[in-house]
Design an enzyme around this catalytic site. Structure first.
Site, mmCIF file in Angstrom:
data_model
loop_
_atom_site.group_PDB
_atom_site.id
_atom_site.type_symbol
_atom_site.label_atom_id
_atom_site.label_comp_id
_atom_site.label_asym_id
_atom_site.label_seq_id
_atom_site.Cartn_x
_atom_site.Cartn_y
_atom_site.Cartn_z
ATOM 1 N N ASP A 159 32.790 35.846 32.062
ATOM 2 C CA ASP A 159 32.962 35.842 33.513
ATOM 3 C C ASP A 159 31.655 36.155 34.225
ATOM 4 O OD1 ASP A 159 35.691 35.245 33.475
ATOM 5 O OD2 ASP A 159 36.253 37.359 33.323
ATOM 6 N N ASP A 170 42.088 32.847 39.745
ATOM 7 C CA ASP A 170 41.474 31.823 38.909
ATOM 8 C C ASP A 170 42.066 31.839 37.505
ATOM 9 O OD1 ASP A 170 39.882 30.055 37.482
ATOM 10 O OD2 ASP A 170 38.134 30.428 38.734
HETATM 11 O O1 UNU Z 1 40.177 36.520 33.212
HETATM 12 C C1 UNU Z 1 41.222 36.468 33.829
HETATM 13 N N1 UNU Z 1 41.191 36.480 35.162
HETATM 14 C C2 UNU Z 1 42.543 36.348 33.117
HETATM 15 C C3 UNU Z 1 42.606 36.647 31.770
HETATM 16 C C4 UNU Z 1 43.657 35.897 33.807
HETATM 17 C C5 UNU Z 1 44.851 35.735 33.142
HETATM 18 C C6 UNU Z 1 44.918 36.054 31.767
HETATM 19 C C7 UNU Z 1 43.800 36.503 31.109
HETATM 20 FE FE FE Z 2 37.848 35.688 33.236
#
Ligand code: UNU
Ligand code: FE
Ligand code: FES
Length: 438
Positions: free
Chosen positions: A359, A203
């Site tokens: 998240d 994602d």
């Molecule tokens: O939160 C993430 N999955 C993520 C953070 C992905 C790429 C860069 C920074």
């Molecule tokens: Fe994230």
């Protein structure tokens, strides 16, 4: 429970909403996924000495993994073979034996039953201690990363990693290898385990949106992503391997979430190591070494290489997980750099980390919103960049341009569906061979 081919449709692009909360589906996951797959336990660097051990879980089974006298590893179920109590109540440490608090049965660091109180007077020496050891778990490690499986028929760990091994070597195979700074931090989230697994596997889409304010606070190279204003598919790739693992990579962004002095020191380190990586692993993997990755090793081990957070999403029922978080660093990095990276990991993806909080809310809300009776009659959609996957002469699995993509997430659900049908290892259409797509 609906048939699996109704739960996951269109090559992983469609999910039935019930997979995020349904109790029957969860129990099937325990049987077909968590009791079969290789699950991350701990790392060599956390238990280096004889008698060092960590307690963790495989699914909801409590297990102990311990360093043996010969330097090898054993793992066994943390449940006494007398009446079933835990034999170890600590999260980790160093032990010579594990003594059950209920009746005093004593097990060695190899899990064997060594001593039974009143063996002579009460059992009249008529007890087969050899057959009463703690239930053993298969253990193997890859470049210091220790995994366990309950399934004697599972392929070797390296075959289970399959095509992913070639990619993770980009950093795991640097001189000296990697280490994890542990023991892990722990926290509870009220979400299904697949919400974070699918987030980390692929994602990239949410990063500029859900993390807009956090990226602004953190600053650094990823700040331009905020609000999704600045994105081009040339900036990265997504990869899915037939074994269900996958990741997205942002080129040249390994140090991007370490703004300020840590970022400068980290970038210097990367620049200095790059020629060594190129020499050892070739140009393509040098490029991966310098990229920022979001990744999941199926089913529930995820990491961000570069941000260097390393996580296991431990299922605790269909709507709860316990998050274990370590910091991933190179062993040969100076201690000061390791500690800066560790501090940044706490700030971004620790229990109260500024990105972790964004998240966590989204994971919890996805799980719960998918539950309503009318809501759950519907489906959710992961069709981004579908049909644009391709094979590559050098890179295993399927690759697709752009790290804002859902290619690796679809791959995860294809594997999920196959395992949930109870498909034996030898019959998985995506086999342990990395050339399954060729
Ligand atoms: O939160 C993430 N999955 C993520 C953070 C992905 C790429 C860069 C920074
Ligand atoms: Fe994230
Ligand atoms: Fe993705 Fe709503 S926009 S969950």
């Amino acid at each position: 429970m609906k048939p699996i081919n109704e739960l996951i449709q269109q090559d992983g692009a469609i999910q039935d909403r019930s997979i995020y909360w349904d109790e029957d589906i969860y129990q099937k996951e325990m049987e077909h996924i968590f009791a079969r797959c290789w699950l991350f336990l701990t790392h060599d660097s956390v238990i280096p000495e004889t008698g060092d051990y960590q307690v963790t879980t495989m699914g909801e089974d409590n297990v102990i993994v311990a360093r043996q006298k010969d330097g090898g590893l054993k793992a066994f179920v943390n449940s006494c073979t007398h009446r079933g109590n835990y034999v170890c109540f600590s999260e980790g440490g160093n032990a010579r034996s594990f003594v059950c608090p209920y009746h005093g049965w004593a097990f060695g660091i190899d899990g064997e039953l060594d001593d039974v109180p009143l063996e002579e007077q009460a059992y009249f020496n008529d007890i087969d201690k050899q057959s009463l050891g703690l239930q053993q778990v298969r253990v193997e490690s890859y470049k210091g990363f220790i995994f366990g499986t309950f399934d004697l028929d599972a392929p070797s760990l390296v075959d289970y990693l399959g095509g992913m091994a070639w990619y993770i070597d980009s950093f795991m195979d640097v001189p000296g290898g990697m280490e994890l700074i542990g023991p892990p931090m722990k926290s509870i989230l009220n979400c299904n385990w697949k919400n974070p697994s699918e987030n980390f596997i692929g994602d990239g889409y949410h990063v500029g949106w859900a993390h807009a304010s956090a990226l602004e606070i953190a600053g650094g190279a990823l700040e331009s992503m905020k609000g999704l204003n600045d994105y081009s598919p040339d900036s990265g790739l997504q990869v899915t391997v037939p074994e269900g693992h996958g990741f997205g990579v942002i080129w040249d962004a390994a140090a991007a979430l370490h703004p300020g002095p840590p970022g400068i020191a980290y970038q210097k380190w990367l620049d200095q190591r790059s020629p060594i990586v190129r020499e050892k692993l070739g140009k393509t993997r040098e490029k991966f070494y310098n990229g920022h990755w979001d990744a999941t090793i199926f089913p529930n081990c995820s990491f961000l290489y570069g941000t260097n957070t390393f996580k296991v999403w431990q299922p605790r029922g269909p709507r709860q997980i316990e998050v274990f978080t370590w910091t991933l660093v190179e062993k040969e990095m100076p201690e000061e750099l390791q500690q800066m990276i560790h501090a940044d990991n706490m700030l971004t993806f620790g229990t109260a980390g500024i990105l972790e909080s964004d998240d966590g809310e989204n994971f919890e809300n996805c799980t719960h919103a998918n539950r309503g009776f009318a809501t759950r009659q519907g489906r959710v959609y992961l069709g981004m960049a579908r049909g644009r996957e391709r094979t590559d002469a050098e890179m295993p699995g399927l690759v697709s341009d752009g790290w804002v993509n859902e290619t690796s997430t679809r791959g995860m659900y294809r594997r999920w569906a196959e395992l949930m049908q109870g498909t034996p290892w030898a019959k998985l259409s995506v086999t342990a061979k990395t050339d399954a797509y060729k």
